[in-house]
Design an enzyme around this catalytic site. Structure first.
Site, short mmCIF file in Angstrom:
data_model
loop_
_atom_site.label_atom_id
_atom_site.label_comp_id
_atom_site.label_asym_id
_atom_site.label_seq_id
_atom_site.Cartn_x
_atom_site.Cartn_y
_atom_site.Cartn_z
N HIS A 21 4.93 25.94 47.50
CA HIS A 21 6.22 25.36 47.87
C HIS A 21 7.29 25.85 46.90
O HIS A 21 7.50 25.28 45.83
CB HIS A 21 6.13 23.82 47.82
CG HIS A 21 7.27 23.12 48.48
ND1 HIS A 21 7.10 22.23 49.52
CD2 HIS A 21 8.61 23.18 48.28
CE1 HIS A 21 8.28 21.76 49.90
NE2 HIS A 21 9.21 22.32 49.14
N HIS A 23 11.34 27.62 47.21
CA HIS A 23 12.45 28.03 48.08
C HIS A 23 13.13 29.27 47.51
O HIS A 23 13.54 29.28 46.35
CB HIS A 23 13.47 26.91 48.19
CG HIS A 23 12.99 25.73 48.99
ND1 HIS A 23 13.23 25.60 50.34
CD2 HIS A 23 12.26 24.64 48.63
CE1 HIS A 23 12.68 24.48 50.78
NE2 HIS A 23 12.08 23.87 49.76
N ASP A 25 16.07 30.50 48.14
CA ASP A 25 17.46 30.28 47.74
C ASP A 25 17.58 29.26 46.61
O ASP A 25 18.69 28.96 46.16
CB ASP A 25 18.30 29.83 48.94
CG ASP A 25 17.68 28.67 49.70
OD1 ASP A 25 16.49 28.40 49.53
OD2 ASP A 25 18.40 28.02 50.49
N GLY A 183 15.57 19.86 54.63
CA GLY A 183 16.88 19.24 54.65
C GLY A 183 16.75 17.74 54.48
O GLY A 183 15.66 17.21 54.31
N HIS A 210 8.51 19.15 55.42
CA HIS A 210 9.04 18.32 54.35
C HIS A 210 8.98 16.86 54.81
O HIS A 210 9.68 16.49 55.77
CB HIS A 210 10.49 18.70 54.04
CG HIS A 210 10.66 19.88 53.15
ND1 HIS A 210 10.36 21.16 53.55
CD2 HIS A 210 11.09 19.96 51.86
CE1 HIS A 210 10.62 22.00 52.55
NE2 HIS A 210 11.05 21.30 51.51
N GLU A 213 9.45 12.60 50.99
CA GLU A 213 10.15 12.91 49.74
C GLU A 213 11.24 11.85 49.55
O GLU A 213 11.09 10.92 48.76
CB GLU A 213 10.75 14.31 49.79
CG GLU A 213 11.48 14.71 48.51
CD GLU A 213 12.16 16.07 48.63
OE1 GLU A 213 12.57 16.60 47.58
OE2 GLU A 213 12.32 16.59 49.76
N ASP A 303 9.23 24.10 43.77
CA ASP A 303 10.30 23.74 44.69
C ASP A 303 11.50 24.68 44.51
O ASP A 303 11.67 25.61 45.28
CB ASP A 303 10.72 22.28 44.52
CG ASP A 303 11.41 21.72 45.76
OD1 ASP A 303 11.41 22.41 46.80
OD2 ASP A 303 11.96 20.62 45.70
#
Length: 365
Positions: A21, A23, A25, A183, A210, A213, A303
């Protein structure tokens, strides 16, 4: 050497690690953000030098709110709108992970967020995959080893999830391993995207969601019972279905928690990020240890390396310092991740047997 190697940041960097996991960006180098911003004419960065920019990202992400945390991505996504920008960010991602001892990584991003300068979805994926392959080649040329698989993410507040699921299947033999939605969770349940998940299942394709969370047990239940996901992105709120009246041995699991443990659904836990977004109040209160001791399939993840100012080695060291883990524990968490990877079983087994187990044997002395 006789006996285990001391557990330090430097020694943990030497150990082989598997990451599920991360990202794309959320992992840019601050200097790269600055340079790409200059090249594409983006003039809204909150700082003018790399050190100050790194500090801003970390501080802005420490709000305790997932929504505020996600706002920081406006700046990184803005500089990832060109072929050169996408390839560079992907290439540097691979180099940075390999330098930290990561031997297998699944890196996700949302192609729909990179269309501002006229690229098509297919072109966005093609340029990103090219950057990953360039990074792997550079690592190999330097004597290293890393395998990077791309996951394609759909934004849960948007309406392009089926399109991104189709994109995932279209590129699955070219370096894309699976699908994801991400998101803000509140108000955007995973069942809004059932057509995308049904498409993935119909095509025997992997996907994670996701869930659990910022939102609680209902998010996890929907992701599993209605959407049929292979893994849970974060999933820390599974503890809403666990009662610990005394010792961990006396823990009582509800139906959802039992299902997650019994079917070995992997939990993509991200300790630093979970604290930043307010999913857990502090690292010492993170349910990672409880879940590990109850033998859930827990995995360690970064993350967003830029926003959390972290690496896999830093995350592991924090867990060691907080919960007293040793090398055998880190090996178990790493094998958990590799068992859960979105690549064929023989490939998973080869990395476990040829890379991870021998690597930790050295650490264990």
């Amino acid at each position: 050497m006789t006996g285990p190697m001391p557990l330090t940041l430097a020694s943990i960097r030497r150990a082989p690690k598997a990451l599920l996991h991360d990202h794309l960006d959320g992992g840019l180098r601050p200097a790269t953000v600055l340079e790409l911003a200059g090249e594409c004419g983006y003039d809204e960065l909150p700082a003018a030098d790399a050190a100050s920019l790194a500090t801003w990202f970390r501080d802005a992400a420490d709000s305790g709110s997932l929504e505020r945390y996600l706002e920081t991505f406006a700046h990184t996504v803005a500089v990832m709108q060109t072929p050169d920008g996408l390839r560079r960010v992907a290439r540097e991602c691979v180099e940075d992970l390999a330098a930290d001892g990561v031997v297998y990584a699944e890196v996700r991003f949302a192609p729909e967020q990179h269309l501002a300068r006229g690229l098509t979805l297919d072109e966005v994926v093609e340029h990103t995959l090219a950057g990953f392959r360039e990074g792997e080649a550079l690592v190999a040329a330097a004597g290293g080893r890393i395998t990077v698989v791309c996951l394609l993410t759909a934004m849960r507040h948007a309406a392009r999830s089926l399109e991104i699921a189709e994109l995932t299947v279209r590129f699955r033999d070219r370096g894309v391993g699976g699908f994801d939605i991400a998101g803000a969770e509140a108000g955007y349940p995973p069942t809004r995207h059932l057509d995308a998940f049904e498409y993935m299942r119909a095509n025997s394709a992997h996907f994670t969601i996701h869930a659990g969370e910022a939102f609680g047990l209902p998010s996890i239940h929907e992701a599993l019972a209605y959407c049929g996901c292979d893994r849970l992105g974060h999933g820390v709120r599974i503890t809403d279905d666990i009662t610990v009246p005394g010792s961990v041995a006396d823990a009582e699991l509800g139906l959802v928690a039992k299902y997650v443990r019994d079917t070995r659904i992997p939990l993509e836990l991200c300790p630093s990020s979970n604290v930043q977004t307010g999913a857990v109040p502090s690292l010492d209160k993170h349910p990672f240890d409880l879940l590990a001791r109850l033998r859930f399939r827990v995995t360690v993840n970064t993350d967003n390396r830029l926003m959390s100012d972290t690496t896999m080695s830093k995350e592991m060291l924090k867990l060691v310092q907080t919960f007293g883990y040793g090398w055998s524990d880190l090996e178990r968490f790493t094998i958990n991740a590799m068992k859960s990877a979105f690549i064929p079983f023989p490939d998973r087994l080869k990395i476990i047997d040829d890379v991870i187990k021998p690597g930790y044997a050295v650490m264990l002395g």
